[in-house]
Each structure stands twice: as C-alpha cells, then as structure tokens.
Design an enzyme around this catalytic site. Structure first.
Site, mmCIF file in Angstrom:
data_model
loop_
_atom_site.group_PDB
_atom_site.id
_atom_site.type_symbol
_atom_site.label_atom_id
_atom_site.label_comp_id
_atom_site.label_asym_id
_atom_site.label_seq_id
_atom_site.Cartn_x
_atom_site.Cartn_y
_atom_site.Cartn_z
ATOM 1 N N CYS B 90 -81.263 -129.233 -26.635
ATOM 2 C CA CYS B 90 -80.792 -129.375 -28.007
ATOM 3 C C CYS B 90 -79.979 -128.143 -28.390
ATOM 4 C CB CYS B 90 -81.988 -129.538 -28.941
ATOM 5 S SG CYS B 90 -81.531 -129.874 -30.658
ATOM 6 N N ASP B 92 -80.272 -126.622 -31.043
ATOM 7 C CA ASP B 92 -81.147 -125.784 -31.870
ATOM 8 C C ASP B 92 -81.163 -124.341 -31.366
ATOM 9 O OD1 ASP B 92 -83.716 -124.601 -32.856
ATOM 10 O OD2 ASP B 92 -84.021 -126.594 -33.640
ATOM 11 N N ARG B 94 -83.319 -122.194 -31.334
ATOM 12 C CA ARG B 94 -84.590 -121.672 -30.834
ATOM 13 C C ARG B 94 -84.916 -122.114 -29.411
ATOM 14 N NH1 ARG B 94 -87.488 -124.134 -36.130
ATOM 15 N NH2 ARG B 94 -86.049 -125.814 -35.579
ATOM 16 N N HIS B 150 -87.732 -131.030 -27.893
ATOM 17 C CA HIS B 150 -88.520 -129.935 -28.460
ATOM 18 C C HIS B 150 -89.115 -130.318 -29.801
ATOM 19 C CE1 HIS B 150 -85.752 -128.460 -31.686
ATOM 20 N NE2 HIS B 150 -84.876 -129.105 -30.957
ATOM 21 N N CYS B 153 -87.586 -130.940 -34.202
ATOM 22 C CA CYS B 153 -86.164 -131.161 -33.972
ATOM 23 C C CYS B 153 -85.508 -131.780 -35.208
ATOM 24 C CB CYS B 153 -85.959 -132.064 -32.763
ATOM 25 S SG CYS B 153 -84.228 -132.348 -32.395
#
Lengths: 290, 259
Positions: B90, B92, B94, B150, B153
């Site tokens: 992703c 993202d 993190r 994850h 999300c």
C-alpha cells in the site's frame, strides 16, 4: 557364592563371565560342575547407538521430494527473519511512535517513484515510517487528467485531498528499464505492443524532445536525458489535476522533481514554482548533491 | 493568543458534550486521532519542516552509511537488477516494505498503490499495473509475487464506507477501490453484525485474496504458476499489534486416480 549347574547347562557354559545385577562377574570353576562367582566389575550397559544421520541420509535429501514445499519453507523463513529484524531494530525501540502511527498517519510528503528494486524512495531519501506516502509504478510516470483513471491518480487524489500532503516529489532515476523500453520502442501502433510498451508510451513527449535535442549522443546518454525529461513531464502533468493546481497556486502544496543517478550516487533536485504574474510555472532552486 | 483559542475550543466542546451526551464516544475517538497526528507531526514541526533539507539529510546519510560502505553491491546494481520478489504494497506512509521486510536495494521490485490492489488483466484500463507485472515476470523473471495488506488501511476503509452505487463523490478513488468489491461482499455476507472495524480487518485480508486471484488473469502469470516458476503469496502487516501474517496461493495437480 557357589552354584551348581546341572545337566546340559554344564556343557553349555563356556563364557568366562556372567552379567548379574549390573555387574560382570568372573566365573571360577571349582569342580567339574561347580562354579563360583569371582571378582565383580560394575559395568553400565548403554543402549546401542545408531547414527541417525547415516541412516536417514543428510537433511536435504530427506526433505527433498517436494520442491514446492522446500521453497515454501525457505520463503517463510526468510520473511520471518526479515520481519523480526525490523521488529527488533525499529518497531520495538520506537514502540510509542508506532502506536501513535497506528491510530493515524499524517505524512507531509508524497513521493512518486519507480518500482525498480534499486530505488526505493524510503531507502534512498531516508524517509521513516509515517513520513512519506509513496506511489511506485514503472518509470515513475504521472499521466495527465484527460487520460482517465490510473492507479497513480487515485492515490494522488487520496494524498492531496484526504491526507493533505504539503509536498509532492517525483523521483526518477538513471538506468531505468521503462525509459529504455520507451527509447527503443519502434512506434508501431499494432497489437504487438506489450503492456510495458503501451504504458511507457505515456512518456512519448519526453522521447521526442530527447531525440530532437540529442540524437547525436549514444543510446545510453539519450536514455539519461529522456529520464530527466520524463520527470519534467510527470511534474507538469500533476498540474493538470485541478485539486493540485489550486493548492499549488495557493502555496499549500509544493512540487519537487528529483533525479537519482545510481552509477555515481548523486541526486539532482529542483522545485516547480508558480509564476504569479502570468499564471505559469517554472523550474527553480536546482541543486546537485553528490 | 494561541492559548485563548485553544481554551475556547475546549470550552465549546465541553458545552456540546454536556448538552449531547451521546456524542462523547465520537468526540473521544476524534480527540485520540488528533493527539496521535500531533504526536507524529511534532518531530517535524509544520512551521520548520523543510522537505528539501529533509531529503538532503536522508540522501547524505544513505550515501555515507550504505552506498559507500558497500561498493561491490552498488557496483553490481549499477549494471542491472535481478530481484527475486515482486511486491505489491500500500502507498500508506507506515508500511514501506524496505522497513517492514528489511528489503535492501536489489531485493524486490515494488509497486505501491492505494490498498495494494491488483486489477484484473486489461490492456487499456489500469494498464500501469499490467506493465509492472509483465516487466517483473517476463523481463526480470521474479520467482515470487507477494501482495501485502495492512491494518487500518484507508483504502479498504473507503471501500467499506463508500456506497459505490455509481454516484461517485471522488474523481478516481471510488473507481479504484471498487476493484476489491468481491471482498466487501464476502465480508458483509459473513459478518454483517460485526463492528465496522472488525469488518475492515477482515476485508483487508480478503482484498489480498481478491488481488491474488486477479493476478491469475494475466496470461504470463498463469503460465509461470502452472510451470512452477512463479509463486503467489499473500501477506498482512498488523502494525497495531506488531505482527505479520503470510500465506500462499497454492496451485497443483493432484495424483491421477483410475476410477
């Protein structure tokens, strides 16, 4: 202690010692059929040891028949090893930061980079978890809004409108396979174009400019130039999205271009500035770090 | 001056909660979120955050600690790459695989998009994903494609929240997350009465499975899986609990039975 062995036993006894109660006794003959237990020596009888390795064969042969299973074990082991290293070295030492991040992310930067295994933006630019929202595709291309939906522009929309990132970085790199495919593609419109060729043709404006300006250079040098021209095009394509253009004009979002040369580990970066007088854009603040 | 507006804001919130007690849970969740955001942002304070300085520092550190200490590796990488893995992760901030799975340059060809989705094979729509998979499988000859989902999300949360009935409120996001609609349908059918967060957790994992199935619609992926040269794996990084799950899409032909 003496004992008598009768009958057939007399003829059978030929051993010079007998084992009794964990001790080995010497037998002494004191008459034709009379024996006496002599000196005793304590012995410990151990079980017969087998060499298991020799019996089963070496571990690899033993595990072998199913190649698929063996690969699965290796893969699982490798991923476990990798994840636990991250957990030990980063996650647990900074657990409070990770717990806060688990609730919400608020990255200030969005990076559009290439999927190439050598140029992870977090690795090369040093971004830590929580700092940069990252998009990676082949040749770090951003297509203009009129080309329709791509996986890149849906991520752009999320980052700019929901996460409200303040900086967008388009990061290209040298020795890009995608750009090499673009430069060597013969421009035929047929069905024979592979998916890679169709995708990288999004950079054809950069290819045309490169060929016009540097057709006298070697193929490799032309690719280097095309990589840089393509970053400029991707940056300009960002501006075609109204929710980016408006924010850039208001100074809420800054756009940067960045070129990582992996042969000599240098980074060239510049900024896209908005020209308030004629509503255009220009490149400024160019620097090379090496 | 800053303090006064903060005090006013807190007073207004308190007053509202006295009047409308039922809003307390919602308010608590929002305050928690703001606190978390401020906590992670505080290290790079918005007034003094200079992205250029940040990437310069990051790059210089990379060069000194990694590039210059490993000339053999980077010399080889300058000539070409031959990663064993292709990873879908992703976007993202993190969940960068370089951190979470400790990938070094040259290890993994990584595609990152919203909710790490793989759309079904199409020469025109979302062709960028197809290009990446084709490059990885046919040119780089990767041995594994790993799709990693994850926790928490935003893309999956969007998938579960948007009505997706054709009236889009976004330009591109809804069209994209619709790819994993089968996962949403499955989760809603199986756990209609669960809490929204639990449903999202299940959907995050189911969406990985939808992506793995979509991978098989690419002819070159299918060929690699059948020949045994390519394996498809799914993963899930739970950063709330610091855990990682891994599974496989198994393909095989069972022994023949004469009947």
């Amino acid at each position: 202690m003496a004992f008598t062995l009768g009958g057939r036993a007399r003829r059978l006894v030929s051993a010079t010692s007998i084992h009794q109660n964990g001790c080995l006794h010497k037998l002494q003959q004191i008459g034709s059929d009379r024996f006496q237990l002599g000196e005793a020596k304590a012995i410990r009888l151990l079980p017969r040891r087998t060499n298991m390795v020799q019996e089963l064969g070496i571990r690899e042969e033993f595990m072998d028949p199913n190649r698929e299973t063996e690969t699965s074990y290796d893969f699982l082991d490798e991923m476990r090893h990798r994840f636990l290293k991250f957990k030990r070295q980063k996650y647990l030492p900074e657990i409070e930061k990770f717990q806060a991040l688990a609730i919400a992310q608020s990255p200030k930067v969005m990076v559009i980079g290439c999927a190439d295994s050598r140029v992870c933006p977090s690795y090369v630019l040093g971004f830590q978890p929580g700092e940069a929202f990252t998009i990676r595709n082949v040749a770090n291309l951003v297509t203009p809004v009129q080309n329709g939906p791509t996986e890149t522009n849906s991520a752009l929309e999320f980052a700019v409108t929901t996460l409200q990132v303040e900086n967008i970085i388009v990061m290209g790199h040298s020795n890009c396979g995608g750009i090499a495919a673009l430069m060597s593609h013969q421009n035929h419109q047929g069905q024979h174009s592979s998916l890679v060729e169709r995708w990288v043709m999004n950079g054809k404006a950069a290819k045309l400019r490169t060929q016009l300006a540097s057709s006298h250079l070697s193929f490799d040098e032309q690719c280097r130039n095309c990589e840089k021209e393509s970053i400029k095009d991707s940056v300009m394509n960002l501006i075609t999205y109204s929710w980016i253009r408006d924010r850039v004009k208001r100074g809420e979002v800054k756009i940067h271009g960045c070129y990582y040369n992996l042969s000599d580990c240098s980074l060239e970066k510049w900024r896209l500035s908005s020209d308030k007088t004629n509503y255009g854009f220009y490149i400024s603040d160019r620097e090379i770090w090496s | 001056m800053g303090n006064e507006s903060y005090e006013d804001a807190i007073e207004a919130l308190k007053k509202l909660l006295i009047e409308k007690d039922e809003l307390k849970d919602v308010a608590a969740a929002k305050v928690k979120k703001i606190t978390a955001e401020l906590q992670t942002a505080s290290s790079s304070d918005s007034k003094s955050f200079d992205p250029v300085a940040r990437i310069k520092e990051g790059f210089v550190t990379f060069k000194k600690e990694k590039y210059e200490t490993n000339p053999a590796l980077y010399g080889e990488l300058a000539k070409g790459q031959s990663p064993k893995y292709m990873v879908f992760a992703c976007s993202d901030s993190r969940v960068c695989p370089s951190h979470v799975l400790n990938f070094h340059p040259g290890d993994a060809f990584v595609v990152r998009n919203i909710a790490n989705m793989v759309p079904p094979f199409d020469k025109v729509k979302y062709a960028g994903v197809g290009a990446a998979i084709e490059y990885a499988v046919l040119h780089l000859k990767v041995e594994n494609i790993v799709v990693i989902g994850h926790s928490a999300c935003g893309g999956i949360k969007g998938l579960m929240s948007f009505p997706l009935d054709g009236n889009n409120s976004t330009d591109f996001i809804e069209d994209w997350v619709k790819i994993c609609l089968p996962a949403k349908s499955k989760v809603l059918a199986e756990s209609e009465s669960s809490a929204f967060e639990d449903q999202c957790g299940r959907c995050e994992r189911e969406a990985v499975n939808v992506s793995l199935a979509n991978l098989l619609t690419y002819p070159f992926v299918r060929e690699g899986v059948v020949k045994g040269t390519l394996a498809l794996k799914g993963g899930y990084y739970d950063f709330v609990n610091g855990a990682f799950e891994l599974w496989e899409l198994q393909f095989g032909i069972s022994p023949v039975h004469s009947i």
